[in-house]
Write an enzyme that holds these catalytic residues in place. Structure first.
Site, short mmCIF file in Angstrom:
data_model
loop_
_atom_site.label_atom_id
_atom_site.label_comp_id
_atom_site.label_asym_id
_atom_site.label_seq_id
_atom_site.Cartn_x
_atom_site.Cartn_y
_atom_site.Cartn_z
N LYS A 50 1.93 6.07 2.51
CA LYS A 50 2.84 5.05 3.05
C LYS A 50 4.29 5.51 2.99
O LYS A 50 5.07 5.29 3.94
CB LYS A 50 2.65 3.74 2.29
CG LYS A 50 1.32 3.06 2.57
CD LYS A 50 1.04 1.92 1.60
CE LYS A 50 -0.33 1.30 1.87
NZ LYS A 50 -0.68 0.27 0.89
N GLN A 94 1.56 -2.72 -4.32
CA GLN A 94 0.29 -2.03 -4.14
C GLN A 94 -0.78 -2.65 -5.03
O GLN A 94 -0.59 -2.80 -6.24
CB GLN A 94 0.44 -0.54 -4.47
CG GLN A 94 -0.83 0.27 -4.32
CD GLN A 94 -1.30 0.33 -2.87
OE1 GLN A 94 -0.50 0.49 -1.96
NE2 GLN A 94 -2.59 0.19 -2.68
N ASP A 117 3.33 -7.16 3.82
CA ASP A 117 1.87 -7.21 3.78
C ASP A 117 1.33 -8.51 4.35
O ASP A 117 0.12 -8.65 4.56
CB ASP A 117 1.38 -7.03 2.34
CG ASP A 117 0.56 -5.77 2.15
OD1 ASP A 117 0.27 -5.09 3.15
OD2 ASP A 117 0.20 -5.45 1.00
#
Length: 295
Positions: A50, A94, A117
């Site tokens: 990422k 994460q 997200d």
């Protein structure tokens, strides 16, 4: 019939290129902050990927790493500091977090305007109400792949989503509904699941059960967007070896479907690409810049 293989690698590369082109026009580089707690090997690989994607798109990436011993307060304090940092446009926590930490509580601390997200309650609420906001990356990637294969107008397509998780199943259903599709959400208690799947023009298995969907579950010519990523034993590769497979049995489904995404090389790459899209969108929305449409 042999299904056309829909390459997540190619589509994701195109999406990343479009993001980079838009970023180059901006007066300030968007910034994505990633928080990694602990030393989970898979998470470390994901985060490295990422961060690499972010930098290649011309954005700024910031990596915050906390030890596995970090407390809930320490995680949430870091999130609060990133919320207050005007230079940060997106925050990615994460998952999974270390044992003993409450991921849901931590996610809810993220400023919804930086929720790249798309997992906060505010983001989910905006999606359900059809209001503008940041959308979950994996379901967004599924819609992009469907449009690339079938055209931008998905009106009237019957989409069957197998799975009702808040991460994929529910937001995928709502995103396809927003495209004027007819949507069915199937799950573990659905009666005669194969028959329900055979009604689908677009089938989205997202349950984490390796190779569950067989070719005889499909309507001839249907599209299969396989969200599952499962690791199974692969004795043919040697003792103790494994390989990745999806929730669909690729070989049998490819004989019936019109289009199919592979695993690996499919939806997972789109998830990473859509994270960049969300970071760009967050930066534009927060700073009052015109938001481009990338799909």
């Amino acid at each position: 019939m042999t299904a056309i293989r829909i390459s997540g690698k190619d589509i994701a590369a195109d999406v990343r290129a479009k993001v980079a082109a838009e970023v180059a026009k901006l007066p300030v580089k968007p910034c994505l902050a990633v928080i990694l707690v602990g030393e989970d090997p898979a998470s470390e690989v994901y985060v490295r990927g990422k961060l690499k994607d972010t930098e290649e798109a011309g954005m700024v990436s910031v990596h915050h790493r906390l030890p596995a011993t970090a407390t809930q307060e320490e995680v949430e304090t870091l999130i609060a500091s990133l919320n207050a940092d005007d230079a940060v446009d997106g925050i990615l926590l994460q998952l999974p977090l270390s044992k003993g930490l409450d991921a849901d509580a931590a996610i809810e601390r993220i400023d919804p305007s930086k929720d790249v997200d798309g997992l906060t309650e505010v983001s989910a609420g905006r999606l359900s109400l059809g209001k503008p906001g940041l959308r979950s990356c994996t379901p967004s990637g599924c819609v992009i792949m469907a449009k690339r294969a079938l055209g931008d107008d998905l009106s009237g397509k019957h989409v069957v989503v197998i799975g009702r998780s808040i991460l994929v199943g529910k937001p995928a259903a709502l995103l396809f509904l927003a495209e004027n599709c007819t949507v069915t959400i199937a799950h573990s208690r659905t009666k005669d699941l194969p028959a329900v799947c055979r009604e689908a023009d677009i089938l989205v298995p997202a349950v984490g059960r390796p190779q569950m969907v067989k070719g005889d579950w499909l309507k001839p010519g249907a599209m299969v967007i396989d969200v599952g990523i499962n690791r199974i034993d692969a004795p043919e590769k040697g003792e103790g070896k494994t390989r990745l497979v999806g929730d669909a049995d690729y070989d049998s489904c490819a004989e019936v479907a019109g289009y199919i995404t592979p695993v690996p090389g499919g939806v997972g790459l789109m998830t990473r690409a859509c994270l960049l899209v969300n970071t760009l969108y967050a930066a534009c929305a927060r700073r009052g810049w015109q938001t481009p449409e990338i799909g």
